[in-house]
Design a protein around this motif. Structure first.
Motif, short mmCIF file in Angstrom:
data_model
loop_
_atom_site.label_atom_id
_atom_site.label_comp_id
_atom_site.label_asym_id
_atom_site.label_seq_id
_atom_site.Cartn_x
_atom_site.Cartn_y
_atom_site.Cartn_z
N ALA A 93 10.78 2.57 -14.32
CA ALA A 93 9.35 2.28 -14.12
C ALA A 93 9.07 2.05 -12.63
N SER A 94 7.84 2.31 -12.21
CA SER A 94 7.44 2.05 -10.83
C SER A 94 7.56 0.55 -10.56
N ALA A 95 8.41 0.18 -9.60
CA ALA A 95 8.68 -1.24 -9.34
C ALA A 95 7.44 -1.97 -8.84
N THR A 96 6.60 -1.26 -8.09
CA THR A 96 5.39 -1.91 -7.55
C THR A 96 4.42 -2.24 -8.69
N LEU A 97 4.23 -1.26 -9.58
CA LEU A 97 3.30 -1.49 -10.68
C LEU A 97 3.88 -2.53 -11.64
N GLU A 98 5.21 -2.45 -11.85
CA GLU A 98 5.84 -3.36 -12.80
C GLU A 98 5.73 -4.81 -12.29
N SER A 122 2.39 -8.19 -4.36
CA SER A 122 3.23 -7.09 -4.84
C SER A 122 2.54 -5.74 -4.62
N ALA A 123 1.74 -5.28 -5.57
CA ALA A 123 1.17 -3.93 -5.39
C ALA A 123 0.23 -3.90 -4.20
N GLY A 124 0.26 -2.81 -3.48
CA GLY A 124 -0.61 -2.65 -2.31
C GLY A 124 -1.96 -2.14 -2.75
N GLU A 125 -2.88 -3.05 -2.94
CA GLU A 125 -4.20 -2.67 -3.43
C GLU A 125 -5.24 -3.48 -2.67
N ALA A 146 -3.53 10.22 -4.67
CA ALA A 146 -2.51 10.87 -3.84
C ALA A 146 -1.23 11.07 -4.64
N LYS A 147 -1.02 10.18 -5.60
CA LYS A 147 0.19 10.25 -6.40
C LYS A 147 0.32 11.62 -7.05
N GLN A 148 -0.79 12.11 -7.61
CA GLN A 148 -0.65 13.42 -8.26
C GLN A 148 -0.49 14.54 -7.24
N CYS A 200 11.85 4.13 1.49
CA CYS A 200 10.85 5.10 1.05
C CYS A 200 10.01 4.51 -0.07
N TRP A 201 8.78 4.95 -0.13
CA TRP A 201 7.89 4.49 -1.21
C TRP A 201 8.52 4.82 -2.57
N VAL A 202 8.22 3.97 -3.55
CA VAL A 202 8.95 3.94 -4.82
C VAL A 202 8.92 5.22 -5.63
N SER A 247 4.01 4.23 7.28
CA SER A 247 4.94 4.11 6.17
C SER A 247 4.70 2.90 5.28
N ASN A 248 4.81 3.14 4.00
CA ASN A 248 4.96 2.09 3.00
C ASN A 248 6.43 2.16 2.61
N PRO A 249 7.27 1.20 2.90
CA PRO A 249 6.96 -0.20 3.16
C PRO A 249 7.06 -0.67 4.62
N ILE A 276 -1.42 8.78 3.39
CA ILE A 276 -2.45 8.00 2.69
C ILE A 276 -2.92 6.78 3.49
N TYR A 277 -2.06 6.29 4.40
CA TYR A 277 -2.47 5.11 5.21
C TYR A 277 -2.97 5.53 6.60
N ARG A 278 -3.34 6.81 6.77
CA ARG A 278 -3.72 7.32 8.10
C ARG A 278 -4.79 6.46 8.77
N SER A 321 -7.80 5.94 -2.11
CA SER A 321 -7.45 4.63 -2.68
C SER A 321 -7.44 3.52 -1.65
N LYS A 322 -6.81 3.78 -0.50
CA LYS A 322 -6.49 2.67 0.41
C LYS A 322 -7.62 2.41 1.39
N ALA A 323 -8.01 3.43 2.17
CA ALA A 323 -8.98 3.19 3.25
C ALA A 323 -10.38 2.88 2.70
N PHE A 342 -0.49 -1.69 5.03
CA PHE A 342 -0.74 -3.14 4.92
C PHE A 342 0.40 -3.88 4.22
N TYR A 343 1.60 -3.61 4.77
CA TYR A 343 2.80 -4.26 4.22
C TYR A 343 3.61 -4.88 5.35
N LEU A 344 4.22 -6.02 5.01
CA LEU A 344 5.17 -6.63 5.95
C LEU A 344 6.57 -6.41 5.36
N1 GLU Z 1 1.16 2.26 -3.60
C1 GLU Z 1 0.94 0.87 -3.86
C2 GLU Z 1 2.22 0.11 -3.62
O1 GLU Z 1 3.17 0.63 -3.09
C3 GLU Z 1 0.34 0.67 -5.24
C4 GLU Z 1 1.25 0.78 -6.40
C5 GLU Z 1 1.79 2.16 -6.60
O2 GLU Z 1 0.98 3.06 -6.83
O3 GLU Z 1 2.99 2.30 -6.45
O4 GLU Z 1 2.26 -1.04 -3.94
#
Ligand code: GLU
Ligand code: PMP
Length: 399
Positions: free
Chosen positions: A15-20, A39-42, A102-104, A126-128, A176-178, A207-209, A237-239, A326-328
């Motif tokens: 499962a997506s760790a961020t969503l979970e 947790s989730a970047g929203e 962007a995910k799709q 790398c992003w999840v 970059s996320n993260p 996506i974070y441009r 989603s983000k901007a 927007f992540y540390l």
């Molecule tokens: N992209 C955001 C994050 O990394 C939202 C959750 C997701 O879609 O993975 O937290």
């Protein structure tokens, strides 16, 4: 269901760790626990009013039927014009695909460009979802670790080595996320030169441009005229604080857009038509757009300082100052050592003991780190910092 039932295409896909993690935090909150979730970047902002109003108007005017699989022509044109203006390049609507977030677009690109056995470079952290997406295409992720020395960016010579060894493409994410790392023009030129030498694809997640705090960012969108095999992914989603509307896009050579459109035609016929009208509105009023994005980015910039300063003073934690997103990204090896466990266990510990939800470095293929989202209110950030101070008395050897 009988034990041992197989779901063959999902083998090895977790499962997506961020969503979970954000779902866990919400469940605990619903049960009465005083949670803080970074947790989730929203973005915590509402979608800007001028966008919402346009979408409501579109619904009232009957814009509720199936959209074209590639997206509304007016939106594709607006995105092409926006890219040309913001990034440079000569995009036209035929090279733009609208998607369900962007995910799709990322999945469309990865699934379309790569197939069984193809090796795809994914720089870590790398992003999840990149690695699962590559696996879903039955391609092979080649995870290349990066280090603090290169500011967690992929050195072009490392890419060259992997391409020489047969890799067919790379997924880059800037900002970059993260880690908040941002690739500059020279770094991108070196990466594109390496890709060009081997005819490899570059999938660029930008996506974070628009969420950046320092100069020096360069977009791969501006380089697609010189080298064709570039797919740029971005979204609303983000901007624009539009996570739930689910609108993203890909910019790519026309044959790739055609193939990705065929894929979407069988999967979902694109994102909801009212959401596409909302995205169109987002780009149609330049003054409102600049003001809305500017206000949110200023808030993120302030929160970046707030959280960085707070975490910097906590024993055992070493934050990296992000240049974008927007992540540390925080080095927490000492805390892991104190627990004798990895970052996932550390996050569970913080969840249970401090009621603080963070995402473990392991979710980004990098142990010994934590990711804290600062797309959260000042109060939440202050409370998160207090909870980390308390944890430091148990884990950080200080206090
Ligand atoms: N992209 C955001 C994050 O990394 C939202 C959750 C997701 O879609 O993975 O937290
Ligand atoms: N790429 C990155 C790096 C992300 O952090 C996210 C988070 N949502 C996405 C893509 C997907 O965004 P969207 O909401 O547009 O699907």
């Amino acid at each position: 269901m009988a034990a041992g039932t197989r779901f063959p295409n999902l083998d090895g896909i977790t499962a997506s760790a961020t969503l979970e993690m954000s779902a866990r935090a919400s469940a605990l909150e619903a049960s009465g626990v005083d949670m803080v979730s970074l947790s989730a970047g929203e973005p915590d902002f509402p979608t800007p009013g001028y966008i919402v109003e346009a979408a409501v108007r579109a619904i009232r005017e009957g814009e509720t039927r199936y959209p074209p699989a590639a997206g509304l022509p007016a939106l594709r044109s607006a995105i092409a014009a926006h890219l040309n203006e913001a990034c440079g390049g000569a995009w036209d609507p035929g090279r733009i695909l609208v998607s369900v977030g962007a995910k799709q677009a990322l999945f469309d690109a990865i699934f379309t460009l790569f197939g069984p056995g193809d090796r795809v470079v994914v720089p870590a952290p790398c992003w999840v979802s990149y690695v699962p997406m590559v696996k879903l295409a039955r391609a092979e992720p080649v995870i290349v670790e990066t280090t603090a020395d290169s500011r967690f960016k992929l050195p072009a010579e490392r890419l060259r080595e992997e391409l020489e060894a047969g890799a067919r493409g790379v997924v880059l994410n800037s900002p970059s996320n993260p880690t908040g790392a941002v690739y500059d023009a020279d770094e991108l030129d070196a990466i594109v030169a390496a890709a060009e030498r081997h005819g490899a694809w570059v999938v660029a997640d930008e996506i974070y441009r628009e969420i950046r705090y320092e100069p020096g960012f360069a977009s791969l969108a501006a380089r697609a005229d010189g080298y064709e095999r570039i797919v740029v992914v971005d979204g609303f989603s983000k901007a624009y604080a539009m996570t739930g509307w689910r609108v993203g896009f890909a910019a790519a050579p026309e044959p790739a857009i055609g193939a990705m459109t065929r894929l979407q035609g069988h999967l979902n016929t694109n994102t909801a038509r009212p959401s596409q009208h909302a995205a169109l509105a987002a780009l149609s009023d330049e003054e409102a757009r600049r003001q809305a994005v500017g206000t949110m980015v200023s808030a993120f910039a302030r929160r970046r300082e707030l959280l960085f300063d707070a975490v910097e003073g906590i024993p055992g934690l070493v934050p990296l100052r992000p240049r974008g997103a927007f992540y540390l990204w925080v080095e927490a090896g000492d805390w892991c050592d104190a627990l004798g466990a990895g970052s996932a266990t550390l996050c569970l510990d913080l969840l249970e003991n401090e009621h603080l939800a963070l995402v473990p470095g392991s979710a980004f293929e990098t142990e010994g780190h934590l990711r804290l989202s600062f797309a959260a209110s000042d109060e939440e950030l202050a409370s998160a910092a207090e909870r980390l101070e308390v944890a430091a008395r148990r884990l950080g050897g200080g206090g």
